[in-house]
Scaffold this active site. Structure first.
Site, PDB file in Angstrom:
ATOM      1  N   LYS A   1       0.842  -1.208   0.000  1.00 10.16           N
ATOM      2  CA  LYS A   1       0.000   0.000   0.000  1.00 10.16           C
ATOM      3  C   LYS A   1       0.869   1.248   0.000  1.00 10.16           C
ATOM      4  O   LYS A   1       0.624   2.189  -0.748  1.00 10.16           O
ATOM      5  CB  LYS A   1      -0.896   0.003   1.254  1.00 10.16           C
ATOM      6  N   ASN A   2       1.901   1.240   0.838  1.00  8.07           N
ATOM      7  CA  ASN A   2       2.708   2.456   0.978  1.00  8.07           C
ATOM      8  C   ASN A   2       3.646   2.689  -0.199  1.00  8.07           C
ATOM      9  O   ASN A   2       4.304   3.720  -0.270  1.00  8.07           O
ATOM     10  CB  ASN A   2       3.482   2.429   2.298  1.00  8.07           C
TER      11      ASN A   2
ATOM     12  N   ARG B   1       0.508  14.762  13.021  1.00 14.03           N
ATOM     13  CA  ARG B   1       0.981  14.514  11.662  1.00 14.03           C
ATOM     14  C   ARG B   1       1.030  15.772  10.799  1.00 14.03           C
ATOM     15  O   ARG B   1       0.286  15.916   9.830  1.00 14.03           O
ATOM     16  CB  ARG B   1       0.138  13.423  10.995  1.00 14.03           C
ATOM     17  N   PRO B   2       1.911  16.706  11.127  1.00 12.82           N
ATOM     18  CA  PRO B   2       1.999  17.930  10.334  1.00 12.82           C
ATOM     19  C   PRO B   2       2.636  17.700   8.965  1.00 12.82           C
ATOM     20  O   PRO B   2       3.099  16.598   8.666  1.00 12.82           O
ATOM     21  CB  PRO B   2       2.905  18.817  11.192  1.00 12.82           C
ATOM     22  N   ILE B   3       2.665  18.746   8.144  1.00 13.51           N
ATOM     23  CA  ILE B   3       3.262  18.640   6.803  1.00 13.51           C
ATOM     24  C   ILE B   3       4.382  19.665   6.638  1.00 13.51           C
ATOM     25  O   ILE B   3       4.767  20.003   5.521  1.00 13.51           O
ATOM     26  CB  ILE B   3       2.195  18.826   5.698  1.00 13.51           C
ATOM     27  N   ASP B   4       4.893  20.161   7.774  1.00 12.85           N
ATOM     28  CA  ASP B   4       5.910  21.218   7.706  1.00 12.85           C
ATOM     29  C   ASP B   4       7.145  20.809   6.904  1.00 12.85           C
ATOM     30  O   ASP B   4       7.733  21.626   6.187  1.00 12.85           O
ATOM     31  CB  ASP B   4       6.302  21.668   9.124  1.00 12.85           C
ATOM     32  N   LEU B   5       7.538  19.525   6.993  1.00 14.81           N
ATOM     33  CA  LEU B   5       8.750  19.101   6.287  1.00 14.81           C
ATOM     34  C   LEU B   5       8.527  19.028   4.777  1.00 14.81           C
ATOM     35  O   LEU B   5       9.432  19.336   3.999  1.00 14.81           O
ATOM     36  CB  LEU B   5       9.232  17.754   6.832  1.00 14.81           C
TER      37      LEU B   5
ATOM     38  N   CYS C   1      -5.187   8.408   9.463  1.00 17.06           N
ATOM     39  CA  CYS C   1      -5.403   7.737  10.739  1.00 17.06           C
ATOM     40  C   CYS C   1      -5.225   8.734  11.879  1.00 17.06           C
ATOM     41  O   CYS C   1      -4.360   9.606  11.825  1.00 17.06           O
ATOM     42  CB  CYS C   1      -4.387   6.615  10.917  1.00 17.06           C
TER      43      CYS C   1
ATOM     44  N   ARG D   1      -4.317  10.883   4.444  1.00 19.96           N
ATOM     45  CA  ARG D   1      -3.145  11.760   4.511  1.00 19.96           C
ATOM     46  C   ARG D   1      -2.275  11.644   3.251  1.00 19.96           C
ATOM     47  O   ARG D   1      -1.719  12.627   2.780  1.00 19.96           O
ATOM     48  CB  ARG D   1      -2.327  11.403   5.757  1.00 19.96           C
TER      49      ARG D   1
ATOM     50  N   ASP E   1       4.214   0.760  12.102  1.00 21.70           N
ATOM     51  CA  ASP E   1       3.041   0.090  11.527  1.00 21.70           C
ATOM     52  C   ASP E   1       2.897  -1.367  11.983  1.00 21.70           C
ATOM     53  O   ASP E   1       1.922  -2.029  11.634  1.00 21.70           O
ATOM     54  CB  ASP E   1       3.094   0.145   9.991  1.00 21.70           C
TER      55      ASP E   1
ATOM     56  N   ARG F   1      -8.718  -0.040   4.481  1.00 18.41           N
ATOM     57  CA  ARG F   1      -7.834   0.949   3.860  1.00 18.41           C
ATOM     58  C   ARG F   1      -6.502   0.303   3.453  1.00 18.41           C
ATOM     59  O   ARG F   1      -5.882   0.739   2.492  1.00 18.41           O
ATOM     60  CB  ARG F   1      -7.527   2.096   4.838  1.00 18.41           C
TER      61      ARG F   1
HETATM   62  C1  UD1 Z   1       4.084   6.865   6.245  1.00 15.70           C
HETATM   63  C2  UD1 Z   1       3.233   5.635   6.035  1.00 15.70           C
HETATM   64  C3  UD1 Z   1       2.618   5.178   7.362  1.00 15.70           C
HETATM   65  C4  UD1 Z   1       3.714   4.992   8.412  1.00 15.70           C
HETATM   66  C5  UD1 Z   1       4.609   6.219   8.514  1.00 15.70           C
HETATM   67  C6  UD1 Z   1       5.814   6.002   9.407  1.00 15.70           C
HETATM   68  C7  UD1 Z   1       2.437   5.930   3.765  1.00 15.70           C
HETATM   69  C8  UD1 Z   1       1.290   6.199   2.870  1.00 15.70           C
HETATM   70  N1  UD1 Z   1       2.172   5.945   5.090  1.00 15.70           N
HETATM   71  O1  UD1 Z   1       3.217   7.883   6.718  1.00 15.70           O
HETATM   72  O2  UD1 Z   1       1.960   3.929   7.130  1.00 15.70           O
HETATM   73  O3  UD1 Z   1       3.112   4.777   9.669  1.00 15.70           O
HETATM   74  O4  UD1 Z   1       5.106   6.565   7.200  1.00 15.70           O
HETATM   75  O5  UD1 Z   1       6.536   4.913   9.008  1.00 15.70           O
HETATM   76  O6  UD1 Z   1       3.541   5.672   3.336  1.00 15.70           O
HETATM   77  N2  UD1 Z   1       6.165  14.626  10.512  1.00 15.70           N
HETATM   78  C9  UD1 Z   1       6.407  15.933  10.788  1.00 15.70           C
HETATM   79  N3  UD1 Z   1       6.363  16.832   9.759  1.00 15.70           N
HETATM   80  C10 UD1 Z   1       6.115  16.454   8.475  1.00 15.70           C
HETATM   81  C11 UD1 Z   1       5.879  15.087   8.206  1.00 15.70           C
HETATM   82  C12 UD1 Z   1       5.915  14.190   9.254  1.00 15.70           C
HETATM   83  O7  UD1 Z   1       6.629  16.322  11.936  1.00 15.70           O
HETATM   84  O8  UD1 Z   1       6.090  17.304   7.578  1.00 15.70           O
HETATM   85  C13 UD1 Z   1       6.158  13.657  11.634  1.00 15.70           C
HETATM   86  C14 UD1 Z   1       4.780  13.027  11.816  1.00 15.70           C
HETATM   87  O9  UD1 Z   1       3.962  13.823  12.606  1.00 15.70           O
HETATM   88  C15 UD1 Z   1       5.133  11.724  12.485  1.00 15.70           C
HETATM   89  C16 UD1 Z   1       6.498  11.369  11.870  1.00 15.70           C
HETATM   90  O10 UD1 Z   1       7.000  12.565  11.298  1.00 15.70           O
HETATM   91  O11 UD1 Z   1       5.276  11.888  13.867  1.00 15.70           O
HETATM   92  C17 UD1 Z   1       6.432  10.296  10.818  1.00 15.70           C
HETATM   93  O12 UD1 Z   1       5.611  10.712   9.756  1.00 15.70           O
HETATM   94  P1  UD1 Z   1       5.906  10.326   8.253  1.00 15.70           P
HETATM   95  O13 UD1 Z   1       7.165   9.514   8.162  1.00 15.70           O
HETATM   96  O14 UD1 Z   1       5.804  11.539   7.426  1.00 15.70           O
HETATM   97  O15 UD1 Z   1       4.681   9.381   7.952  1.00 15.70           O
HETATM   98  P2  UD1 Z   1       3.705   9.410   6.721  1.00 15.70           P
HETATM   99  O16 UD1 Z   1       4.456   9.662   5.475  1.00 15.70           O
HETATM  100  O17 UD1 Z   1       2.516  10.219   7.032  1.00 15.70           O
END
Ligand code: UD1
Length: 420
Positions: free
Chosen positions: A22-23, A123-127, A118, A94, A307, A399
């Protein structure tokens, strides 16, 4: 409202085939936006999340054809017109935000609702946004939307404070067609990132180091349409490994890359599970032996995957002794604990740590899938609980798992779905 009913206790026996990841497929589908030619994805897992991202592409006016006969997905993105897709769809998942990188790369503009997914933390998107900005994009946030504009994206060096999977993928996709070279430092190393880069390189991109902490992307002028098969789903395979362990069963899993599952396999070995006959992407998992408690800390790959945390907790809840699980990736990923406690598990939470004291048995009751992997954990616990376990909110499970109850039933589990 559909529910899954599981009746314990049956040892799992037989073989199970693992679907594509899926990922992997979600970013790969998003990446098709980068190329205005036809792309074919083979062995596509028919999941709710895949349906959501396909609907999203439909919204953008892409031509998406799903053949459920041979699980082939054909996508043609040449006619994209909309730059502002339905907010409901974005909030549903997301991973929808993964279309941002490809959209700004190809069109220089995209407006998306802030993403959902979920309920396991903020789960921010700042990065993601930091990466786009360093590539030269302008970012505006307001009224629940993110609007990104870029006349031209130019390669840069981007250091990620945390190796975010989604941010790494989005930045890779934004930079494959950018001018010059982009370097992502402290990039996520998950196998699905390697898979996305393989897909893009096959299309003509020039990406080096994906799957390692430093990824270099040399911008190219254009990409071409291809046919691609994603890697196997390591989390689905890991879930079935725990299925064998928790039921004292012995199964063969087809569709395993042992390397991708190393952190899970090593922990399960420590716990007493025996693995053998790894060949041609198949492995035998023998969970018949005595189990020992283990301590686990979730980490970005190659650490133990977050996961797999909930499923592992199901197993440890019936292993004699005390196990400790520390969740470091997400701040709110213990919602399954309350459900496991309802089944009789003895678990205490202290911040990001769960202390699990194994109990001799769990008892079936009504529980909820509080998120995708928590739902899988409920099924696993149901397999060994005395009596009947009734799992609600199973849309979370759909999902990310293809026909999960059918796969468990083929292994001898007493599990079925009802519409109540
Ligand atoms: C992906 C996976 C999800 C898995 C996760 C961690 C997909 C579709 N989903 O989710 O199944 O649980 O990786 O292995 O591939 N964060 C920030 N800022 C950002 C982005 C992330 O602070 O801009 C933080 C998040 O809040 C979280 C951590 O980084 O605490 C990990 O998130 P991230 O690796 O981005 O996970 P996803 O890509 O959402």
């Amino acid at each position: 409202m559909e529910k899954i009913i599981v009746k314990g206790v049956n040892q799992l026996r037989g073989e199970v085939n693992i679907s594509s990841a899926k990922n992997s497929i979600l970013p790969i589908i998003a990446a098709t936006i980068l190329c205005p030619e036809r792309v074919v994805i083979n062995n596509a897992p028919m999941l709710e999340d895949v349906e959501v991202i396909c609907k999203l592409l439909n919204e953008l006016n892409c031509d998406v054809n799903i053949s459920s006969i041979n699980n082939k997905l054909t996508i043609d993105t040449k006619n994209i017109t909309s730059m502002d897709p339905d907010a409901q769809l974005i909030r549903k998942m997301r991973a929808s935000f993964l279309i941002m990188g490809p959209m700004i790369s190809r069109f220089g503009y995209c407006k998306l609702s802030l993403p959902g997914g979920c309920n396991i933390g903020s789960r921010p998107i700042d990065l993601h946004l930091k990466g786009f900005k360093l590539l030269g994009a302008d970012i505006m946030i307001g009224h629940g939307f993110v609007e990104v504009k870029a006349k031209k994206l130019i390669g840069n060096t981007i250091y990620l404070d945390f190796p975010s999977v989604g941010a790494t993928e989005n930045i890779i996709m934004a930079s494959v067609l950018a001018e010059g070279t982009t370097i992502i430092e402290n990039a996520a190393e998950e196998p699905e990132i390697w898979d996305l880069a393989q897909f893009l390189n096959k299309m003509g991109a020039d990406i080096e180091g994906a799957g390692l902490g430093k990824i270099t992307i040399h911008g190219v002028k254009s990409l071409k349409g291809i046919s691609y098969t994603p890697i196997y789903d390591r989390i689905e395979a890991g879930t079935f490994m725990i299925g064998a362990a928790i039921t004292n069963g012995k199964i063969k899993i087809n569709g395993v890359n042992e390397e991708h599952l190393r952190p899970v396999i090593e922990k399960l070995k420590e716990c007493g599970v025996v693995f053998s006959d790894y060949k041609n992407n198949s492995i035998i998992v023998d969970g018949t032996g005595e189990k020992k408690p283990v301590d686990i800390k979730t980490l970005p790959y190659p650490g133990f995957p977050t996961d797999m945390q909930a499923q592992m907790m199901s197993l440890l809840s019936i292993v004699d002794g005390v196990s400790v699980i520390t969740e470091t990736v997400f701040e709110n990923r213990f919602m399954h604990v309350a459900e496991l406690q309802r089944m009789g598990a003895n678990i205490k939470i202290d911040g990001r740590t769960a202390i699990i004291e194994g109990v001799p048995k769990l008892t079936g009751c009504q529980v909820k899938a509080t998120d995708l992997r928590a739902g899988a954990a409920m099924i696993l616990s149901g397999l060994i609980a005395e009596g009947q376990t009734e799992i609600g909110d199973i849309y979370h499970i759909d999902r990310g798992y293809v026909q999960i109850e059918k796969k468990f039933r083929n292994l001898g589990a007493d599990i079925y779905r009802i519409d109540s």
